[in-house]
Design a protein around this motif. Sequence first.
Motif, PDB file in Angstrom:
ATOM      1  N   PRO A  11     -27.010 -12.516  25.985  1.00  0.00           N
ATOM      2  CA  PRO A  11     -27.434 -11.952  27.266  1.00  0.00           C
ATOM      3  C   PRO A  11     -28.416 -10.798  27.074  1.00  0.00           C
ATOM      4  O   PRO A  11     -28.449 -10.157  26.021  1.00  0.00           O
ATOM      5  N   GLU A  12     -29.171 -10.523  28.125  1.00  0.00           N
ATOM      6  CA  GLU A  12     -30.195  -9.476  28.071  1.00  0.00           C
ATOM      7  C   GLU A  12     -29.597  -8.100  27.771  1.00  0.00           C
ATOM      8  O   GLU A  12     -30.245  -7.244  27.176  1.00  0.00           O
ATOM      9  N   ASN A  13     -28.337  -7.883  28.157  1.00  0.00           N
ATOM     10  CA  ASN A  13     -27.713  -6.568  27.978  1.00  0.00           C
ATOM     11  C   ASN A  13     -26.852  -6.478  26.718  1.00  0.00           C
ATOM     12  O   ASN A  13     -25.995  -5.607  26.614  1.00  0.00           O
ATOM     13  N   ALA A  14     -27.102  -7.369  25.759  1.00  0.00           N
ATOM     14  CA  ALA A  14     -26.265  -7.400  24.548  1.00  0.00           C
ATOM     15  C   ALA A  14     -26.412  -6.132  23.721  1.00  0.00           C
ATOM     16  O   ALA A  14     -25.426  -5.627  23.165  1.00  0.00           O
ATOM     17  N   TYR A  24     -20.594  -7.062  30.392  1.00  0.00           N
ATOM     18  CA  TYR A  24     -21.187  -7.915  29.365  1.00  0.00           C
ATOM     19  C   TYR A  24     -20.431  -9.237  29.310  1.00  0.00           C
ATOM     20  O   TYR A  24     -19.203  -9.255  29.201  1.00  0.00           O
ATOM     21  N   ARG A  25     -21.145 -10.345  29.379  1.00  0.00           N
ATOM     22  CA  ARG A  25     -20.545 -11.676  29.304  1.00  0.00           C
ATOM     23  C   ARG A  25     -21.040 -12.362  28.033  1.00  0.00           C
ATOM     24  O   ARG A  25     -22.229 -12.634  27.907  1.00  0.00           O
ATOM     25  N   PRO A  26     -20.157 -12.637  27.082  1.00  0.00           N
ATOM     26  CA  PRO A  26     -20.573 -13.202  25.789  1.00  0.00           C
ATOM     27  C   PRO A  26     -21.023 -14.653  25.897  1.00  0.00           C
ATOM     28  O   PRO A  26     -20.878 -15.290  26.954  1.00  0.00           O
ATOM     29  N   GLU A 163     -25.948  -4.339  10.679  1.00  0.00           N
ATOM     30  CA  GLU A 163     -25.545  -5.556   9.967  1.00  0.00           C
ATOM     31  C   GLU A 163     -24.954  -6.580  10.927  1.00  0.00           C
ATOM     32  O   GLU A 163     -25.214  -7.778  10.821  1.00  0.00           O
ATOM     33  N   ALA A 164     -24.163  -6.130  11.891  1.00  0.00           N
ATOM     34  CA  ALA A 164     -23.589  -7.045  12.872  1.00  0.00           C
ATOM     35  C   ALA A 164     -24.688  -7.702  13.704  1.00  0.00           C
ATOM     36  O   ALA A 164     -24.604  -8.899  14.027  1.00  0.00           O
ATOM     37  N   THR A 165     -25.721  -6.935  14.029  1.00  0.00           N
ATOM     38  CA  THR A 165     -26.853  -7.483  14.785  1.00  0.00           C
ATOM     39  C   THR A 165     -27.531  -8.602  14.000  1.00  0.00           C
ATOM     40  O   THR A 165     -27.793  -9.687  14.534  1.00  0.00           O
ATOM     41  N   ALA A 166     -27.821  -8.332  12.734  1.00  0.00           N
ATOM     42  CA  ALA A 166     -28.495  -9.335  11.904  1.00  0.00           C
ATOM     43  C   ALA A 166     -27.652 -10.596  11.771  1.00  0.00           C
ATOM     44  O   ALA A 166     -28.160 -11.720  11.894  1.00  0.00           O
ATOM     45  N   THR A 167     -26.353 -10.436  11.526  1.00  0.00           N
ATOM     46  CA  THR A 167     -25.470 -11.595  11.361  1.00  0.00           C
ATOM     47  C   THR A 167     -25.364 -12.383  12.656  1.00  0.00           C
ATOM     48  O   THR A 167     -25.369 -13.627  12.654  1.00  0.00           O
ATOM     49  N   THR A 168     -25.254 -11.681  13.767  1.00  0.00           N
ATOM     50  CA  THR A 168     -25.164 -12.348  15.069  1.00  0.00           C
ATOM     51  C   THR A 168     -26.416 -13.157  15.350  1.00  0.00           C
ATOM     52  O   THR A 168     -26.341 -14.296  15.848  1.00  0.00           O
ATOM     53  N   GLU A 169     -27.576 -12.581  15.037  1.00  0.00           N
ATOM     54  CA  GLU A 169     -28.833 -13.303  15.259  1.00  0.00           C
ATOM     55  C   GLU A 169     -28.875 -14.588  14.423  1.00  0.00           C
ATOM     56  O   GLU A 169     -29.372 -15.618  14.876  1.00  0.00           O
ATOM     57  N   VAL A 170     -28.360 -14.507  13.206  1.00  0.00           N
ATOM     58  CA  VAL A 170     -28.306 -15.708  12.356  1.00  0.00           C
ATOM     59  C   VAL A 170     -27.445 -16.781  13.013  1.00  0.00           C
ATOM     60  O   VAL A 170     -27.840 -17.947  13.115  1.00  0.00           O
ATOM     61  N   LEU A 171     -26.251 -16.401  13.467  1.00  0.00           N
ATOM     62  CA  LEU A 171     -25.324 -17.367  14.053  1.00  0.00           C
ATOM     63  C   LEU A 171     -25.863 -17.941  15.359  1.00  0.00           C
ATOM     64  O   LEU A 171     -25.747 -19.145  15.613  1.00  0.00           O
ATOM     65  N   VAL A 172     -26.461 -17.100  16.201  1.00  0.00           N
ATOM     66  CA  VAL A 172     -27.002 -17.564  17.477  1.00  0.00           C
ATOM     67  C   VAL A 172     -28.181 -18.499  17.256  1.00  0.00           C
ATOM     68  O   VAL A 172     -28.281 -19.556  17.882  1.00  0.00           O
ATOM     69  N   SER A 173     -29.070 -18.121  16.349  1.00  0.00           N
ATOM     70  CA  SER A 173     -30.241 -18.958  16.084  1.00  0.00           C
ATOM     71  C   SER A 173     -29.833 -20.302  15.512  1.00  0.00           C
ATOM     72  O   SER A 173     -30.432 -21.330  15.826  1.00  0.00           O
ATOM     73  N   GLY A 174     -28.811 -20.300  14.668  1.00  0.00           N
ATOM     74  CA  GLY A 174     -28.324 -21.556  14.118  1.00  0.00           C
ATOM     75  C   GLY A 174     -27.755 -22.455  15.187  1.00  0.00           C
ATOM     76  O   GLY A 174     -27.926 -23.679  15.156  1.00  0.00           O
ATOM     77  N   GLU A 175     -27.077 -21.873  16.172  1.00  0.00           N
ATOM     78  CA  GLU A 175     -26.499 -22.656  17.260  1.00  0.00           C
ATOM     79  C   GLU A 175     -27.569 -23.139  18.226  1.00  0.00           C
ATOM     80  O   GLU A 175     -27.521 -24.248  18.735  1.00  0.00           O
ATOM     81  N   LYS A 176     -28.554 -22.269  18.457  1.00  0.00           N
ATOM     82  CA  LYS A 176     -29.601 -22.597  19.421  1.00  0.00           C
ATOM     83  C   LYS A 176     -30.627 -23.562  18.867  1.00  0.00           C
ATOM     84  O   LYS A 176     -31.098 -24.458  19.557  1.00  0.00           O
ATOM     85  N   GLY A 177     -30.975 -23.353  17.580  1.00  0.00           N
ATOM     86  CA  GLY A 177     -32.009 -24.182  16.981  1.00  0.00           C
ATOM     87  C   GLY A 177     -33.366 -23.840  17.558  1.00  0.00           C
ATOM     88  O   GLY A 177     -33.585 -22.765  18.094  1.00  0.00           O
ATOM     89  N   ASP A 470     -17.326  -7.451  11.702  1.00  0.00           N
ATOM     90  CA  ASP A 470     -16.854  -8.786  12.093  1.00  0.00           C
ATOM     91  C   ASP A 470     -16.429  -8.815  13.558  1.00  0.00           C
ATOM     92  O   ASP A 470     -16.736  -9.752  14.299  1.00  0.00           O
ATOM     93  N   LEU A 471     -15.691  -7.789  13.965  1.00  0.00           N
ATOM     94  CA  LEU A 471     -15.169  -7.757  15.329  1.00  0.00           C
ATOM     95  C   LEU A 471     -16.285  -7.560  16.353  1.00  0.00           C
ATOM     96  O   LEU A 471     -16.201  -8.075  17.477  1.00  0.00           O
ATOM     97  N   LYS A 472     -17.333  -6.812  15.975  1.00  0.00           N
ATOM     98  CA  LYS A 472     -18.474  -6.648  16.884  1.00  0.00           C
ATOM     99  C   LYS A 472     -19.218  -7.972  17.039  1.00  0.00           C
ATOM    100  O   LYS A 472     -19.653  -8.325  18.148  1.00  0.00           O
ATOM    101  N   ILE A 473     -19.365  -8.713  15.951  1.00  0.00           N
ATOM    102  CA  ILE A 473     -19.984 -10.038  16.020  1.00  0.00           C
ATOM    103  C   ILE A 473     -19.188 -10.922  16.972  1.00  0.00           C
ATOM    104  O   ILE A 473     -19.736 -11.606  17.839  1.00  0.00           O
ATOM    105  N   GLY A 474     -17.861 -10.907  16.799  1.00  0.00           N
ATOM    106  CA  GLY A 474     -16.999 -11.698  17.664  1.00  0.00           C
ATOM    107  C   GLY A 474     -17.110 -11.289  19.123  1.00  0.00           C
ATOM    108  O   GLY A 474     -17.085 -12.134  20.032  1.00  0.00           O
ATOM    109  N   TYR A 475     -17.259  -9.999  19.379  1.00  0.00           N
ATOM    110  CA  TYR A 475     -17.380  -9.494  20.758  1.00  0.00           C
ATOM    111  C   TYR A 475     -18.663 -10.007  21.398  1.00  0.00           C
ATOM    112  O   TYR A 475     -18.671 -10.463  22.545  1.00  0.00           O
ATOM    113  N   TRP A 476     -19.784  -9.908  20.659  1.00  0.00           N
ATOM    114  CA  TRP A 476     -21.050 -10.386  21.206  1.00  0.00           C
ATOM    115  C   TRP A 476     -21.020 -11.885  21.504  1.00  0.00           C
ATOM    116  O   TRP A 476     -21.577 -12.347  22.492  1.00  0.00           O
ATOM    117  N   LEU A 477     -20.355 -12.640  20.636  1.00  0.00           N
ATOM    118  CA  LEU A 477     -20.380 -14.102  20.767  1.00  0.00           C
ATOM    119  C   LEU A 477     -19.256 -14.648  21.636  1.00  0.00           C
ATOM    120  O   LEU A 477     -19.365 -15.744  22.184  1.00  0.00           O
TER     121      LEU A 477
END
Length: 670
Positions: A11-14, A24-26, A163-177, A470-477
Motif C-alpha cells: 500500500p501507498e502508506n507502507a 494500514y492494510r497489508p 533491512e526489513a524494507t529490502a527483504t520485503t521488496e524482494v518478497l513482494v517483487s517475487g510475488e508480483k513478477g 522478521d516481524l516487521k516484514i510479516g506486518y507489512w505483508l
Amino acid sequence: MEEQKPQTSLPENAYRELKPGEEYRPLMPAASSPTEVTPYSVLMGVAMAVVFSAAAAFLGLKVGQVFEAAIPIAIIAVGMGTVLGKKNMLGQNVIIQSIGASSGVIVAGAIFTLPALYILGLDAAFWQVFLSSLFGGLLGIVLLIPFRKYFVKEMHGKYPFPEATATTEVLVSGEKGGSQAKLLAVAGLVGGLYDFVVGTFGLWTESVSTRICEWGAVAADKFKVVFGLNTSAAVLGLGYIIGLKYAMIITAGSCLVWFVIVPVIGSLAEAVDPAAMLSLLGVTRADIVADPQSIFTAENLFAFIGKPIGIGGIAMAGIIGIIRQSKIIRQAVGLAVSEFGGGKSAAAAPERTQRTQRDISMKRILTILIATLISVFVFFHFGLLDGWVQSVTAILIVFIIAFLFTTVAANAIAIVGTNPVSGMTLMTLILSSLVLVSVGLSGTTGMTAALVIGGVVCTALSMAGGFITDLKIGYWLGTTPRKQEAWKFLGTFVAAATVAGVMIILNKSYGFVGEGALVAPQANAMAAVIQPLMTGGQTPWMLYFCGAALALVLTSIGVPALAFALGMFIPMELNAPLVVGGLVAWFVSGRSKDEGLNKARFDRGTLIASGFIAGGALMGVVSAVLKFVGVDWFLSGWASSNAAEWTGLAMYLVLIGYFAWHTLRAKKEE
C-alpha cells in the motif's frame, strides 16, 4: 466467506507515518487465510538455516563481518518457488525467511564472544557453544515478543527498518513478477557482480581513504586525520533506505572521533610521554605497551580511544532508552502478569485479536521464559561454576541485561539496520566481570564464566534485533505473527547446533591464534577487555565515562544518542557511504515540483537499493563458499596498490551515477 485475493503491491502508506484515523492494510488482509506453514516452507527454512549458519560463521571469523541472511534467503525462497511452479507463495516465503534468518543472528552472538575462549588459551566444548547460543536465542525471542506491537505497529513509519524494507521488496517483487521483479533482478545483478568482483578478485579496493593522495598520507601521519569510504554497492543501498537524516547523525559521530578526538590525542602524544598517556587511557595490551609509539596512528587511536568512547555512549543511550521506554516495558510486564494469573479477559484476548496481530499467548511466553532461565541456571551451576551464589549472580546478570537491552537492540535495527551487539556485549562483559570478581570469581574460571555469560547475552540481543526485522516484514505483508514466533524456535535450535559444529571444526582447522589463524576481531576485542578485569589489569573507565557523558549531552539537545554513538563505534568508512546513499535519496526525490513523480522516483530507488543490498549479500555467501573450499582468485598484489584504490573510487562514482540515472527514469504511473 470467500478468501480475499492478496494484493500485488505494498500500500501507498507502507513506509510513511499514518494520518489520524488512517489504517494500514497489508498485502494479505487480516480477514484472509493465507497458506503459511507447510512441510515445504519448514524444510526449506531449516535447510537455509544450516547453509547460512555455516557460511556466516566462516566469513564472520575470517573477516569480522556477518552478512545478513534474511535478504539472500528471501531471494532463494522466491527463486525456488518460481522454479517449482508454486503459486501464492508469499505467506510460505515469509516463514522460510524467518526460520532461515535465525542463522545470521545466532552466528553473530556466538562468534563475537566464544572464540575468545580459545584466544585466551581456554577450551570450549561443543555443548558449551551450542547451549550458550541456544539459550541466548530463546531469550531473545521471548523477551522481544511483548514489544512486537509497539515496534512494528504503533511506530509505523517512524523507523526506516532498512533491512526489513529490502527483504520485503524482494518478497513482494517475487510475488508480483513483471517489471518490478525485473528491476529488482537487474539491480541485484549489478550490485552483486560489483561486490563479487571486489571480494573475490580484488580488481579494485572495497574502500578508499585520503591516504591515496600524497597530502592525505601526510595528513594521516602528521595530523592523524584520515577519511575513509567503503565503496560497496550493498552499503550504498543501505544508506538510501536509511535516509539522509539518520545517516548524517550516525556519520556525525564518526566525524567527532576521526576529525576531533583522534587528531587531538595524536597531537598530545608528541608533547607527553606516550607510555604515561597509554596508562592514563587504560590501554594495557602487551604488544602496544611494548612499543607505545605504535598506537599513535589514526586507525589505532580509533580502535583504542574512539571505540571505548562509543561503547560508553551506546551503554548510556541504552540506559536512556530503557528509561524512556519504561512505560512500554511496564505495560508488557503488566500484561504478562495479568494473563499468567489466569484472567479470563486477558486469556481470551488473543482469540479476539485479528489474525495479523495475534501473538503467542503471554502465558506461554512466560512459561518458556521461566523454563529457559532454569535451564541456563543448571547450565551455569553444573557446567561452569561451583557455588550457588555465583550461579544465582550469573543468571541475574543474564536476565537483567538481556531484558533491559532487548528494546535497545530492536531500536538500533529499526533505525540503522545494524545491531550494536558487540558494543553492548563489551559493556556486559565489563559489568559481568566486576560483579563476578566481587563474589570471589576470577582467573581462568572467571574469564570462562564471563565469556559464556557474554555469549548468552550477545546472542539474545542479536536475536532480538534480527527477529524484529522478521516481524516487521510479516506486518507489512500480513502474515500471522504467532506462526512466525512459534517456528522461530526451530530455526534457533538448528542454527545453534550448526554454528557450534562449525566453530569447533574451524578451531581445529585454522585456530584463532598464530600465523594463518582466523582473525575473529570482535572476539579478540572481548579477550582484550576481559583479561585485565579478571587478572587485575587496567580498564579505560575514563573513556567509557566520556562516552556516557556525551550521550547525556546529546539527549538533552534532542540529538538521537544511540545513532550518534553507533557512528563513534562503527568505523568511518562504513558510515560515510550511508550519507552518500542518503544524498542520492534526497536528490532523486526532490528534483520535480510534482510530488507524485518524486514519490515514484523514490519508490523506484528503494527497489534498486534493495537490489544492491540483496545482490551484495548473496554474493557474500558465494565468496564465503569459495573461501571455504579453498578457492583463491584474489589478486592481493594489485588490490593493495594505489592504482586499485583509484580504480575503486572511479567505479564507485560510476555506480552512484548509474543509481541516480536509473532511479530518475521512474514515471508517475509507477
